[in-house]
Each structure stands twice: as C-alpha cells, then as structure tokens.
Design an enzyme around this catalytic site. Structure first.
Site, PDB file in Angstrom:
ATOM      1  N   TYR A 169      14.631  17.490 -13.978  1.00  0.00           N
ATOM      2  CA  TYR A 169      14.415  18.664 -13.360  1.00  0.00           C
ATOM      3  C   TYR A 169      13.703  20.043 -14.199  1.00  0.00           C
ATOM      4  O   TYR A 169      12.925  20.514 -13.732  1.00  0.00           O
ATOM      5  CB  TYR A 169      15.895  19.060 -12.730  1.00  0.00           C
ATOM      6  CG  TYR A 169      15.864  20.330 -12.025  1.00  0.00           C
ATOM      7  CD1 TYR A 169      15.429  20.134 -10.535  1.00  0.00           C
ATOM      8  CD2 TYR A 169      16.465  21.331 -12.272  1.00  0.00           C
ATOM      9  CE1 TYR A 169      15.750  21.313  -9.697  1.00  0.00           C
ATOM     10  CE2 TYR A 169      16.709  22.316 -11.312  1.00  0.00           C
ATOM     11  CZ  TYR A 169      16.079  22.478 -10.081  1.00  0.00           C
ATOM     12  OH  TYR A 169      16.448  23.521  -9.285  1.00  0.00           O
ATOM     13  N   LYS A 173      10.243  21.928 -13.511  1.00  0.00           N
ATOM     14  CA  LYS A 173      10.386  23.478 -13.430  1.00  0.00           C
ATOM     15  C   LYS A 173       9.650  24.168 -14.339  1.00  0.00           C
ATOM     16  O   LYS A 173       8.831  25.195 -14.396  1.00  0.00           O
ATOM     17  CB  LYS A 173      11.736  24.049 -13.299  1.00  0.00           C
ATOM     18  CG  LYS A 173      12.573  23.406 -12.237  1.00  0.00           C
ATOM     19  CD  LYS A 173      12.012  23.684 -10.749  1.00  0.00           C
ATOM     20  CE  LYS A 173      12.816  23.151  -9.800  1.00  0.00           C
ATOM     21  NZ  LYS A 173      12.410  23.533  -8.481  1.00  0.00           N
ATOM     22  N   ILE A 202      21.914  29.893  -6.730  1.00  0.00           N
ATOM     23  CA  ILE A 202      22.014  30.514  -5.532  1.00  0.00           C
ATOM     24  C   ILE A 202      22.785  29.920  -4.474  1.00  0.00           C
ATOM     25  O   ILE A 202      22.715  28.558  -4.256  1.00  0.00           O
ATOM     26  CB  ILE A 202      20.608  30.882  -5.056  1.00  0.00           C
ATOM     27  CG1 ILE A 202      19.583  31.570  -6.005  1.00  0.00           C
ATOM     28  CG2 ILE A 202      20.303  31.356  -3.549  1.00  0.00           C
ATOM     29  CD1 ILE A 202      19.943  32.773  -6.343  1.00  0.00           C
ATOM     30  N   THR A 204      23.353  27.888  -1.651  1.00  0.00           N
ATOM     31  CA  THR A 204      22.481  26.946  -0.665  1.00  0.00           C
ATOM     32  C   THR A 204      23.294  25.498  -0.605  1.00  0.00           C
ATOM     33  O   THR A 204      24.213  25.293  -1.376  1.00  0.00           O
ATOM     34  CB  THR A 204      21.203  27.078  -0.989  1.00  0.00           C
ATOM     35  OG1 THR A 204      21.069  26.138  -2.047  1.00  0.00           O
ATOM     36  CG2 THR A 204      20.339  28.133  -1.274  1.00  0.00           C
TER      37      THR A 204
HETATM   38  N1  LIG Z   1      19.862  26.715  -4.749  1.00  0.00           N
HETATM   39  C1  LIG Z   1      19.869  27.103  -6.077  1.00  0.00           C
HETATM   40  O1  LIG Z   1      20.987  27.244  -7.092  1.00  0.00           O
HETATM   41  C2  LIG Z   1      18.680  26.921  -6.904  1.00  0.00           C
HETATM   42  C3  LIG Z   1      18.552  27.344  -8.212  1.00  0.00           C
HETATM   43  C4  LIG Z   1      17.194  27.382  -8.686  1.00  0.00           C
HETATM   44  C5  LIG Z   1      16.237  26.776  -8.079  1.00  0.00           C
HETATM   45  N2  LIG Z   1      16.285  26.240  -6.776  1.00  0.00           N
HETATM   46  C6  LIG Z   1      15.186  25.677  -6.272  1.00  0.00           C
HETATM   47  O2  LIG Z   1      15.113  26.191  -4.707  1.00  0.00           O
HETATM   48  C7  LIG Z   1      14.439  25.281  -3.953  1.00  0.00           C
HETATM   49  C8  LIG Z   1      14.978  25.334  -2.868  1.00  0.00           C
HETATM   50  O3  LIG Z   1      16.337  25.123  -2.705  1.00  0.00           O
HETATM   51  P1  LIG Z   1      17.202  25.645  -1.770  1.00  0.00           P
HETATM   52  O4  LIG Z   1      18.648  25.906  -2.954  1.00  0.00           O
HETATM   53  O5  LIG Z   1      16.798  26.542  -0.698  1.00  0.00           O
HETATM   54  O6  LIG Z   1      17.750  24.243  -1.314  1.00  0.00           O
HETATM   55  P2  LIG Z   1      17.911  23.481   0.249  1.00  0.00           P
HETATM   56  O7  LIG Z   1      18.769  22.436  -0.163  1.00  0.00           O
HETATM   57  O8  LIG Z   1      18.372  24.653   1.390  1.00  0.00           O
HETATM   58  O9  LIG Z   1      16.487  23.357   0.720  1.00  0.00           O
HETATM   59  C9  LIG Z   1      15.762  22.491   0.085  1.00  0.00           C
HETATM   60  C10 LIG Z   1      14.851  21.819   1.308  1.00  0.00           C
HETATM   61  O10 LIG Z   1      13.846  21.019   0.659  1.00  0.00           O
HETATM   62  C11 LIG Z   1      13.727  19.889   1.520  1.00  0.00           C
HETATM   63  N3  LIG Z   1      12.988  18.659   0.648  1.00  0.00           N
HETATM   64  C12 LIG Z   1      13.377  17.963  -0.210  1.00  0.00           C
HETATM   65  N4  LIG Z   1      12.713  17.303  -0.779  1.00  0.00           N
HETATM   66  C13 LIG Z   1      11.229  17.633  -0.125  1.00  0.00           C
HETATM   67  C14 LIG Z   1      10.244  17.019   0.123  1.00  0.00           C
HETATM   68  N5  LIG Z   1       9.594  15.938  -0.690  1.00  0.00           N
HETATM   69  N6  LIG Z   1       9.204  17.397   0.843  1.00  0.00           N
HETATM   70  C15 LIG Z   1       9.690  18.550   1.785  1.00  0.00           C
HETATM   71  N7  LIG Z   1      10.588  18.951   1.693  1.00  0.00           N
HETATM   72  C16 LIG Z   1      11.647  18.453   1.064  1.00  0.00           C
HETATM   73  C17 LIG Z   1      15.014  19.303   1.759  1.00  0.00           C
HETATM   74  O11 LIG Z   1      15.336  18.543   2.930  1.00  0.00           O
HETATM   75  C18 LIG Z   1      15.733  20.787   2.230  1.00  0.00           C
HETATM   76  O12 LIG Z   1      15.596  21.280   3.511  1.00  0.00           O
HETATM   77  C19 LIG Z   1      14.331  23.992  -4.856  1.00  0.00           C
HETATM   78  O13 LIG Z   1      13.005  23.601  -5.571  1.00  0.00           O
HETATM   79  C20 LIG Z   1      15.179  24.220  -5.955  1.00  0.00           C
HETATM   80  O14 LIG Z   1      15.024  23.386  -6.834  1.00  0.00           O
HETATM   81  C21 LIG Z   1      17.614  26.405  -6.163  1.00  0.00           C
END
Ligand SMILES: NC(=O)c1ccc[n+]([C@@H]2O[C@H](COP(=O)([O-])OP(=O)(O)OC[C@H]3O[C@@H](n4cnc5c(N)ncnc54)[C@H](O)[C@@H]3O)[C@@H](O)[C@H]2O)c1
Length: 276
Positions: A169, A173, A202, A204
């Site tokens: 991961y 990133k 965050i 989620t």
């Molecule tokens: N939530 C956190 O704490 C956090 C922190 C840092 C980074 N992020 C990043 O933010 C982004 C969004 O995450 P989120 O927290 O909103 O998560 P989330 O689970 O709410 O949403 C992620 C969405 O991506 C979809 N997805 C997964 N693989 C996929 C693919 N191959 N093609 C299309 N869609 C796909 C999932 O079905 C899901 O609906 C991610 O890249 C995650 O790494 C999240």
C-alpha cells in the site's frame, strides 16, 4: 451536453468531493461494485445532482476506456476524481498493487489523453506513502515514468521485495505521488491540472475495516496521538479538493497535499515516532 465529471470509487471521500464540484455537471460514478455506484448516484440524485452509476474496475484498462466512452456520450470530460482503492486490511499484496498502483497510473494516463482544456483532476493517495523512507532518485523515476504496462514488472515491486500488504500500500501511494508529477506535465500540455491528496485516517467504510482489522489498535493509537487527536472526515478532504479543483488552485499542479491531523509530523518528531 454538459461538462462531465468522472468519479471512480463510489466511497465517502469521492462522494464528498463530487458534491463540492459536480453541481450542474454530468457525474459518471464508476465503481467495481455496481451497488456502491448506485448508492452514491441515488444519494446525489436525490440531492439535485445528475449522477449516472456504472461498473468500472480501475485495475482494467478496458474498463477505464469504457468509463471514458460513457462520459464522452454526455459532453467534455472536465474533471476526474479518483477515490477508488483497497486498503491493506481489505486485499492481498497483488490486488493492492493492481488497483492502487497500476490502476491509478492507467487512469491518470487515459484520462490525460481526453481531459478538456482547463480540466482538473485529483487522485486520493495516502499518508502511508509519507511514512516510508525515501526510495532514492532512481526508484522514484522508475515509479514516475515507467510505461504503465511495465510498472508491475519493476524489480522493487516483485513479491520478494514487498514485505506485507502495508508495504504494498505504501509503495502504491508513493507511486501515486510520483505518477501525478509525471502526468501533470502531460496534462499541462492540454491546459489541464492534476494533483493528489494524501489523507490520514478518515472515517469511511475502508477505515472502519482497518479499525476492525489486524492493525486496529495501531490505527486507534495513531489518531489518539496525532496533534489533532481525532480521525478526519471526508468533508475535510473535500475542502482541500475544492481548492485544488477551483480557479483558486489555478497555479497548483503536480503536487501532493497531506491532510492527516499532523499524524505524520508526530510519526517523525512526536509521540508516534516508532521506538528504535
Ligand atoms: N479512509 C481513510 O482513512 C483513507 C486514508 C488514506 C487514504 N485513503 C484512500 O482513499 C481512497 C478512497 O477510500 P475511502 O476511504 O473513501 O474508501 P471507501 O471504502 O469508502 O471507498 C472506496 C471505493 O473504491 C471501490 N473500489 C475498490 N477497488 C476498486 C476498483 N478496482 N475499481 C473501482 N472501484 C474500486 C470500492 O468498491 C469502494 O466503493 C482509497 O484510495 C484509499 O486508499 C483512505
């Protein structure tokens, strides 16, 4: 015809951003899980937006091209919001590299070929990329510039060089950040801008999976000991995206923005610093 927003990843962060910048535009909501895309499109349509859910798996170039073709039926593609991703507790190493690293790179490349003049994109990276030691100029350059179809063949991404899903991961990133710099140059040739946002924790569904996963205590400790003392919200990430995607961000491109409540600062110079 309308301006078109491509939203990949129908999660909380993606929806929060789309709500800030998508009003009056056609929003194509692509997610690997159609039910997620439908849920976000329904919520947005019931709030006055014009959203269309479709299946899109960003780890497949064909699926990305299909998303773009769907968007072009409705008008010029002026915005990209990429918030599709899988976390270290949700998927094995191979899937993390395929989606978060390769998929993001292909998406930025393909949308960069069609983005309208004055268009703008954001992709969601992560604070995780900021926690890893520097990889050096040679590897950074490989991650930034290697043709997308050869990315996963890089030595540094081979299974013997990836310790675990967290490491995969972090590599993904870090690659996102470098790829954004590389692609911002190409997007710039079309008069378009591209940036990444690196959120901390965050709340989620993805983060909740992490809280309940094998590294749950690690995550809870992280937000307890960061300067903000709490996790963030998708709307706070959208505040940054709104700046980057508006005219106020017109001079910002090829950059990455850390929004983590100070967790990375604490990791290097505060109570989150790993014990030697
Ligand atoms: N939530 C956190 O704490 C956090 C922190 C840092 C980074 N992020 C990043 O933010 C982004 C969004 O995450 P989120 O927290 O909103 O998560 P989330 O689970 O709410 O949403 C992620 C969405 O991506 C979809 N997805 C997964 N693989 C996929 C693919 N191959 N093609 C299309 N869609 C796909 C999932 O079905 C899901 O609906 C991610 O890249 C995650 O790494 C999240």
């Amino acid at each position: 015809m309308k301006e078109v927003v491509l939203l990949t990843g129908a999660g909380q962060i993606g929806m929060a951003i789309a709500r800030r910048i998508g009003y009056g535009k056609k929003i194509i909501v692509g997610d690997k899980k159609l039910t997620n895309a439908e849920m976000v499109a329904k919520t947005m349509n019931e709030a006055g937006f014009d959203a269309l859910p479709i299946v899109c798996d960003i780890s497949s170039r064909e699926s990305i091209l299909n998303l773009i073709a769907e968007g072009q039926k409705h008008g010029d593609i002026t915005c990209l919001i990429n918030s599709a991703g899988v976390s270290p507790s949700q998927a094995p190493v191979e899937a993390i590299l395929k989606v978060d690293l390769y998929g993001t790179a292909v998406l930025l490349e393909e949308v960069g070929k069609v983005i309208a003049r004055g268009g703008v994109g954001v992709t969601i990276s992560s604070q995780s990329g900021h926690r890893m030691p520097q990889l050096g100029n040679a590897i950074d350059e490989q991650l930034a510039t290697t043709p997308t179809e050869d990315l996963l063949k890089l030595e540094v991404l081979q299974p013997e060089n990836i310790r675990d899903t967290l490491h995969a991961y972090q590599m993904a990133k870090r690659c996102n950040e470098k790829r954004v710099m590389f692609e911002a140059v190409r997007w710039g040739e079309r008069g378009a801008r591209l940036n990444s946002i690196s959120p901390g924790i965050i709340v989620t569904p993805l983060a909740i999976d992490e809280f309940n996963g094998p590294r749950g205590d690690f995550y809870k400790n992280m937000f307890a000991k960061c300067p903000a003392g709490r996790p963030g919200t998708a709307d706070e990430v959208a505040n940054v995206a709104e700046l980057l995607m508006s005219d106020k961000g017109a001079f910002i491109t090829g950059a990455d923005f850390l929004i983590d409540g100070g967790a990375t600062a604490s990791y290097y110079y505060g109570p989150l610093k790993p014990k030697e």
